[in-house]
Scaffold this active site. Structure first.
Site, PDB file in Angstrom:
ATOM      1  N   GLY B 469       0.810  -1.201   0.000  1.00 38.32           N
ATOM      2  CA  GLY B 469       0.000   0.000   0.000  1.00 38.32           C
ATOM      3  C   GLY B 469       0.845   1.252   0.000  1.00 38.32           C
ATOM      4  O   GLY B 469       0.364   2.326  -0.338  1.00 38.32           O
ATOM      5  N   SER B 508      10.675  -2.980   5.334  1.00 42.18           N
ATOM      6  CA  SER B 508      10.409  -2.543   6.703  1.00 42.18           C
ATOM      7  C   SER B 508      11.257  -1.305   6.936  1.00 42.18           C
ATOM      8  O   SER B 508      12.066  -0.929   6.082  1.00 42.18           O
ATOM      9  CB  SER B 508      10.834  -3.625   7.707  1.00 42.18           C
ATOM     10  OG  SER B 508      12.242  -3.831   7.627  1.00 42.18           O
ATOM     11  N   SER B 510      10.889   1.629   6.687  1.00 46.20           N
ATOM     12  CA  SER B 510      10.788   2.680   5.669  1.00 46.20           C
ATOM     13  C   SER B 510      12.014   2.688   4.764  1.00 46.20           C
ATOM     14  O   SER B 510      12.426   3.747   4.280  1.00 46.20           O
ATOM     15  CB  SER B 510      10.635   4.065   6.321  1.00 46.20           C
ATOM     16  OG  SER B 510       9.593   4.057   7.254  1.00 46.20           O
ATOM     17  N   ARG B 511      12.551   1.525   4.520  1.00 42.46           N
ATOM     18  CA  ARG B 511      13.860   1.428   3.850  1.00 42.46           C
ATOM     19  C   ARG B 511      13.772   1.435   2.337  1.00 42.46           C
ATOM     20  O   ARG B 511      14.768   1.699   1.654  1.00 42.46           O
ATOM     21  CB  ARG B 511      14.559   0.135   4.291  1.00 42.46           C
ATOM     22  CG  ARG B 511      13.893  -1.104   3.698  1.00 42.46           C
ATOM     23  CD  ARG B 511      14.393  -2.391   4.293  1.00 42.46           C
ATOM     24  NE  ARG B 511      15.667  -2.857   3.797  1.00 42.46           N
ATOM     25  CZ  ARG B 511      15.910  -3.323   2.588  1.00 42.46           C
ATOM     26  NH1 ARG B 511      14.938  -3.344   1.698  1.00 42.46           N
ATOM     27  NH2 ARG B 511      17.130  -3.734   2.246  1.00 42.46           N
ATOM     28  N   GLY B 704      13.538   7.717   3.545  1.00 38.77           N
ATOM     29  CA  GLY B 704      12.382   6.870   3.786  1.00 38.77           C
ATOM     30  C   GLY B 704      11.316   7.655   4.526  1.00 38.77           C
ATOM     31  O   GLY B 704      11.610   8.595   5.247  1.00 38.77           O
ATOM     32  N   GLU B 707       6.430   6.189   8.425  1.00 37.85           N
ATOM     33  CA  GLU B 707       6.215   5.910   9.853  1.00 37.85           C
ATOM     34  C   GLU B 707       6.220   7.202  10.660  1.00 37.85           C
ATOM     35  O   GLU B 707       5.615   7.283  11.728  1.00 37.85           O
ATOM     36  CB  GLU B 707       7.317   4.974  10.376  1.00 37.85           C
ATOM     37  CG  GLU B 707       7.221   3.571   9.755  1.00 37.85           C
ATOM     38  CD  GLU B 707       8.337   2.656  10.245  1.00 37.85           C
ATOM     39  OE1 GLU B 707       8.186   2.068  11.329  1.00 37.85           O
ATOM     40  OE2 GLU B 707       9.361   2.555   9.532  1.00 37.85           O
TER      41      GLU B 707
END
Lengths: 287, 749, 158
Positions: B469, B508, B510-511, B704, B707
């Site tokens: 998403g 994961s 925001s990488r 990134g 989050e």
């Protein structure tokens, strides 16, 4: 979910016959918004599910008859909310029906089902109590009318014999000005089950009717004839002790996840006062 | 910004067409001929000793093929996990959390599987369950994990899984004019992705194919290979786009079980979790954080002293890493002369924690920012001012030995303050709050990508990232479109198949914009290099004199379109060019976290609220979130992620918590009593902004994101509630009832 | 009385005869019997709206309906929005506004939005929010979804 048989009676009499045959092994299906969940979780395990929606007499309809507004058993919340006569005469019922779940739920959930499910938190119970609704019941012994206050017995329990079903709910059209307002307490502004449901009605004679639910085994109706509550000139300080007395029958569950008992008890007079103010304002507008 | 939907353009989402037509296939939508349906058997308690399992009645149900129990699996029971190999494929001997599977039925139909699962009779003895920090840390507490499955060390006789000490300077020797000390709590919460987890396994020759809504396909492949004792080359993981993950689908859960079932059946086996089962499968750890903040009288920070306890559940899962990585950043983006952090991950008889957007940072942010406000309040200093005063400057090494501040963070904070109109008056019963969140991106990383430049100038990009998403697929296509000068609708991206797509470590932290983005960029640069060689050969020009600049090949005397060079270069035989790219951040064994931060996600959140003085209901009137993103590769997707994170944060702040009963079972499993925000719960006025200084390590200066916007919501809202009512609440969520209670207690005192 | 029933139902404009198990929900039958997997299964208690379909013009949770209840009805699913491969204005607006992130809630959102716009050519923001209040989005793309619905309203000037 576990399998069951499915019946689609065409008349009320057929439905009664099926109920007589199967007794507590049968469940009635109108909107399904409660029943389907119960079936899936195996909280109810009927042998047969009786779908009422093919019965001509019960088809969704709202009609005026003998000084009453008659709402048939399969009429859904969305239709009640949209009906001009309900909006005019019973706005608190519209307010309640309009918060039963989401649009999707309101397109299925029936007024009769909401009451027959017997949840203490049924949103429509307090307005029906304030508006003195009657439930029309059909069974082997014929038809009878039951005042809503007698019909709702306790959690999951209504005054229906094992071979009986609700055919309609009737609301007496007001003969004198009366105004009511509905309010409730939820955990978020989005759709939610209520921690308190409350309806307050006042009429031109000064009678105040207060119905509240989700704070005990069944929704309660308390009537006040003193005239003080309905009096727009009386102060909040004068009204508070009367409200307090009327709300004293509340016995909220100590273990509910939705709200603690202290909070519910504290919010009852808050909501009661707010609904009362709105009802008084509405009454003034009908003059 | 190029016209063809390249970088910076709000290009239509790749995969958007499938999403709006209903043709997008999530795991549960994949047709699988001849598949058996699986259904889990779990116990109605948090912790139990399994005495016996009677499957006879279940096996009588027509259509049931078998019931899998621990006895049907290898002995000793295979165990797996991302950091600790402690999670059994099926519970053996004991169940350690409410919802841990003890058996699984395989049947021809869903109905038969459900019915049979109900008929499996498990005889069990309910054991006392540990589900609070207090009970887990009590000296006489029973051990959640037997020392034999723990890593040897001084902690194995306790429920402390691991303990970390971070910091610098000397807190105890510091002299502060004011010390504020408080304990802040964060409850267990669940991800509630709209798609519950789903798993399919099917024998594939002498290997196995597994479909999963997994964020890390390659880690799943590795785990399955080890547990099934197969070479990785025979384990194929197919990873359809997850229907939302938020971290909760990162690591293997039930895939090993389903794989064993498929091998036993020699047929595909399909297990789709119910929403309730998903709630039991993954959650965010609850925390208690005791923080002491020392200030000078002008608000300058002197020290920050943290004791962080994370209640991580019955198995290690990622609890260790969440505890360490988040706790390491407890002191936030502030210049603090002395910091001490003691962090513990504590075991409990609850669902093992799994990564959840923010990865432990929301909890430390909650504690730190609220305590900062408490200090500001006590000192009479403006809460914006105290933050700006202590905020690390651009390039400042605010954590000794780690990545310096990699953004103009003051700019982000000032933007938030401007947009919320900090300092302007509010009405009675209203309040305003502001908070800062800081999270580090990955500390190590490895991503490969391949790009194929086809004969007609269209492009295939291979990337192992999971598009759940956040729009990864789209931005990689945009990078390729940009670098190769082709319209973005001529780029296809292949993802989600370990047999076809080269290795990516994970999706994961925001990488992916940075690490996979750089890998894709690198693959495109390789193609550009091959084009240069082609041009040199075709036009007889020295390679050194040719420049390939995105879609243009510059020769000394003219320019050629890259596609023309390609076509000419491939000639009559056709073919394609293949470019491979790699992006790597190596581990640093001397670093407490194994590596410095590749980048930081920095966010400032501000909001105005109004609190109903009688009911405690909080309405967010205005909400502003500002994130420092470096560069927005796809602005629409960035907005969607930032605003989505903010709304999720609002849920966490105002309404979300898992409620346990007094025996450790979750009471509010499912959608009716676990409340998340709906359209009617949005702030009345809601805006997100980004700061773009092209100062990130990713392509075109990207950092990134996705989050950051979740991190500061709770403290900003709580601060606003405080200003509106005077109440200070240190335990989330701020439900109307809790706010009411706090107002009452304040009134009484 | 029976435990399977033959029903006649029009789905996305196409009349179909189906033999369904009476205890299967409409959602079960759509997804498992006729491969219309657009409607999704999530909460199955009528809270999330991921299963929303339109029955006789009204959006409903297909997880709370037995398939047999739509005998004789007209059902529209997300697969019926596009015609001849052309996206509807609503679907295009969803793409233009980035309304779909993970996409799992989107079929349900489209159904609720489509039904809203059929009855209300120019809804307000509040009306859109009310119409979609029963469609949970955890990616929380509510602002983008709302903007897309408003932009595609027939009553909106182009």
């Amino acid at each position: 979910m576990q399998a069951f048989a499915y019946a689609r009676p065409q008349t009320v009499e057929e439905a009664i016959a099926l109920l007589e045959e199967h007794g507590d092994q049968a469940e009635l299906l109108a909107g399904g918004t409660d029943l389907i969940i119960e079936l899936r979780n195996a909280w109810k395990r009927p042998k047969v599910v009786i779908d009422l929606k093919r019965i001509e007499e019960l088809r969704p309809a709202i009609r005026e008859e003998d000084g009453k507004l008659v709402i048939t058993a399969t009429t859904v919340m969305a239709d009640i909310v949209a009906d001009e006569r309900v909006r005019r005469h019973f706005p608190a019922l519209v307010e309640a029906a309009d918060v039963v779940g989401s649009v999707q739920i309101r397109n299925r959930a029936t007024l009769a089902g909401n009451i027959c499910n017997g949840s203490p938190a049924a949103d429509t119970a307090p307005p029906l109590l304030v508006y003195a609704a009657e439930v029309v019941v059909a069974g082997p012994a014929g038809r009878r009318r039951v005042p809503i206050d007698e019909f709702i017995v306790g959690p999951g329990k209504v005054a229906l014999g094992s071979a009986e079903l609700v055919t309609a709910i009737e609301l007496p059209l007001p003969v004198q000005p009366v105004a009511a307002a509905f309010t409730r307490l939820t955990r978020r502004r989005g759709t939610d089950l209520a921690s308190i449901t409350l309806c307050c009605g006042v009429d031109a004679t000064g009678t105040a009717r207060l119905a509240y639910g989700s704070v005990g085994p069944r929704a309660l109706l308390i009537v006040d004839d003193s005239g003080v509550l309905a009096d727009p000139g009386a102060t909040d300080e004068e009204k508070a002790p009367i409200l307090e007395r009327m709300l004293a029958a509340a016995s909220p569950s100590p273990t509910s996840m939705r709200a603690g008992p202290e909070y519910r008890l504290a919010m009852l007079p808050v909501l009661g006062a707010r609904a009362l103010r709105t009802a008084i304002k509405r009454l003034a507008e009908t003059k | 910004m190029s016209a063809g939907g390249g970088i910076g353009a709000p290009a239509h989402r790749l995969g958007g067409y499938g999403r709006v037509t209903g043709h997008q296939q999530y795991v549960a939508d994949i047709p699988m001929a001849d598949a058996l349906h699986a259904k889990l058997v779990t116990l109605d308690c948090a912790h139990a000793r399994i005495i016996s399992i009677d499957t006879s009645a279940a096996l009588q149900v027509p259509g049931v093929r078998f019931v899998m129990t621990a006895d049907d699996l290898p002995s000793p029971m295979p165990r797996f996990g991302p950091e600790y190999q402690d999670r059994p494929v099926l519970a053996v001997g004991e169940t350690k959390y409410f919802g841990e599977p003890v058996a699984a039925v395989a049947a021809e139909t869903k109905d038969a599987a459900e019915e049979a699962a109900r008929l499996v009779k498990v005889e069990y003895e309910v054991l006392p369950a540990i589900f609070t920090l207090e009970s887990a840390l009590d000296a006489s507490a029973e051990l959640v994990q037997d020392p034999s499955i723990r890593r040897p060390g001084p902690l194995t006789g306790s429920n402390v899984l691991c303990e970390y000490h971070f910091g610098w300077g000397d807190v105890d020797a510091s002299r502060a004019d004011l010390v504020v000390e408080n304990t802040y709590r964060w409850p267990m919460q669940t991800h509630f992705a709209i798609e519950p987890h789903g798993f399919i396994a099917a024998p594939d020759g002498d290997g196995i194919a597994v479909w999963s809504s997994i964020q890390h396909p390659y880690q799943l492949q590795k785990t399955l290979a080890r547990v099934l004792e197969m070479p990785m080359s025979k384990v194929r993981v197919l990873a359809p786009d997850p229907g939302g993950a938020f971290g909760g689908k990162q690591h293997p859960k039930l895939e090993p079980l389903v794989a064993f079932m498929a091998l036993r059946a020699d047929r595909p086996v399909r297990l789709i979790l119910t929403l309730e089962e998903a709630f039991q499968a993954v959650r965010r750890t609850s925390t208690a954080i005791r923080v002491r903040t020392g200030f000078k009288s002008d608000g300058t920070l002197v020290f920050q002293d943290f004791e962080n306890d994370y209640l991580v559940g019955a198995y290690g899962d990622t609890g260790d890493r969440i505890t360490s990585k988040a706790s390491y950043l407890s002191a936030g983006p502030y210049r603090t002369p002395a910091v001490r952090i003691v962090a513990r991950a504590v075991l409990s008889h609850t669902t093992p924690t799994h990564p959840y957007r923010g990865f432990g940072i929301p909890q430390v942010t909650w504690a730190r920012e609220c305590n900062l406000d408490a200090g500001a309040f006590a000192l009479g200093i403006d809460r914006l001012e105290i933050r700006l005063r202590n905020l690390a400057k651009y390039g400042e090494e605010f954590i000794p030995g780690d990545t310096p501040a990699d953004g103009d963070w003051a700019q982000t904070v000032r933007k938030a303050a401007d947009e919320i109109q900090w300092g302007t008056p509010l009405l009675e019963g209203q309040g305003r709050g502001i908070a800062i969140g800081l999270k580090s991106g990955p500390t190590t990383g490895l991503s490969y990508a391949t790009a194929r430049f086809l004969a007609d100038g269209s492009v295939l990009v291979y990337s192992g990232t999971s598009d759940m998403g956040q729009g990864a697929r789209t931005i990689f296509a945009q990078i390729a479109a940009e670098e190769l000068g082709v319209p973005v609708d001529r780029v296809s991206v292949v993802m989600g198949d370990t047999s076809v797509v080269p290795y990516d470590q994970q999706t994961s932290a925001s990488r992916s914009s940075v690490l996979m983005g750089n890998a894709v960029l690198s693959a495109c640069r390789s193609l550009q290099g091959q084009i240069r060689k082609m041009a040199s050969r075709l036009y007889g020009v020295d390679e050194a004199a040719i420049v390939v600049d995105r879609g243009v090949v510059r020769l000394p005397d003219r320019e050629e379109a890259i596609v023309d060079v390609l076509t000419a270069g491939l000639g009559r035989m056709g073919g394609e060019l293949i470019g491979n790219g790699e992006s790597r951040k190596d581990a640093d064994p001397d670093h407490p976290l194994g590596g410095t931060a590749l980048f930081f996600e920095f966010n400032c959140t501000a909001c105005d609220v109004e609190v109903d003085r009688e009911t405690g209901e909080t309405v967010i009137l205005r909400y502003v979130t500002v994130s420092d993103v470096g560069f927005a590769l796809n602005p629409i997707q960035v907005t969607g992620q930032d605003e989505g994170a903010a709304v999720m944060g609002i849920g966490h702040a105002l309404m979300e918590h898992l409620i346990l009963d007094d025996s450790g079972r979750t009471r509010n499993l499912g959608a009716i009593d676990y409340r998340i925000p709906t359209t009617k719960d949005l702030p009345l006025d809601f805006h997100s902004y980004i700061v773009e200084n092209a100062d990130g390590p990713g392509p075109y200066g990207v950092k990134g994101m996705s989050e950051g916007s979740l991190l500061g919501t709770a403290p900003a809202v709580a601060a606003a509630v405080r200003e509106a009512t005077g109440v200070v609440i240190r335990d989330l969520p701020l439900t109307p009832e809790r706010v009411w209670r706090a107002m009452r207690e304040l009134g009484a005192s | 009385m029976s435990d399977t029933l033959h029903i006649e139902v029009t789905i996305n404009g196409r009349r179909r005869g189906l033999d369904v198990a009476v205890h299967h929900t409409l959602l079960d039958v759509l997804r498992d019997d006729i491969d219309l997997t657009g409607a999704k299964e999530c909460c199955v208690v009528g809270e999330c709206g991921a299963c929303t379909v339109i029955v006789d013009g009204r959006p409903m949770n297909s997880c709370l309906m037995l398939a047999v209840e739509v005998d004789g009805a007209e059902v529209m699913t997300v697969e019926g929005l596009a015609s001849d491969g052309n996206l509807s204005r609503l679907q295009t607006a969803f793409l233009d506004h980035g309304a779909a992130q993970c996409g799992f809630c989107i079929p349900g959102q489209l159904m609720s939005a489509h039904a809203l716009l059929e009855g209300n050519a120019n809804p307000s923001v509040e009306e859109v929010h009310e119409a979609l209040a029963g469609n949970l989005c955890r990616c929380a793309g509510y602002p983008q979804i709302t903007a897309a619905v408003l932009a595609s309203a027939p009553g909106v000037e182009r």
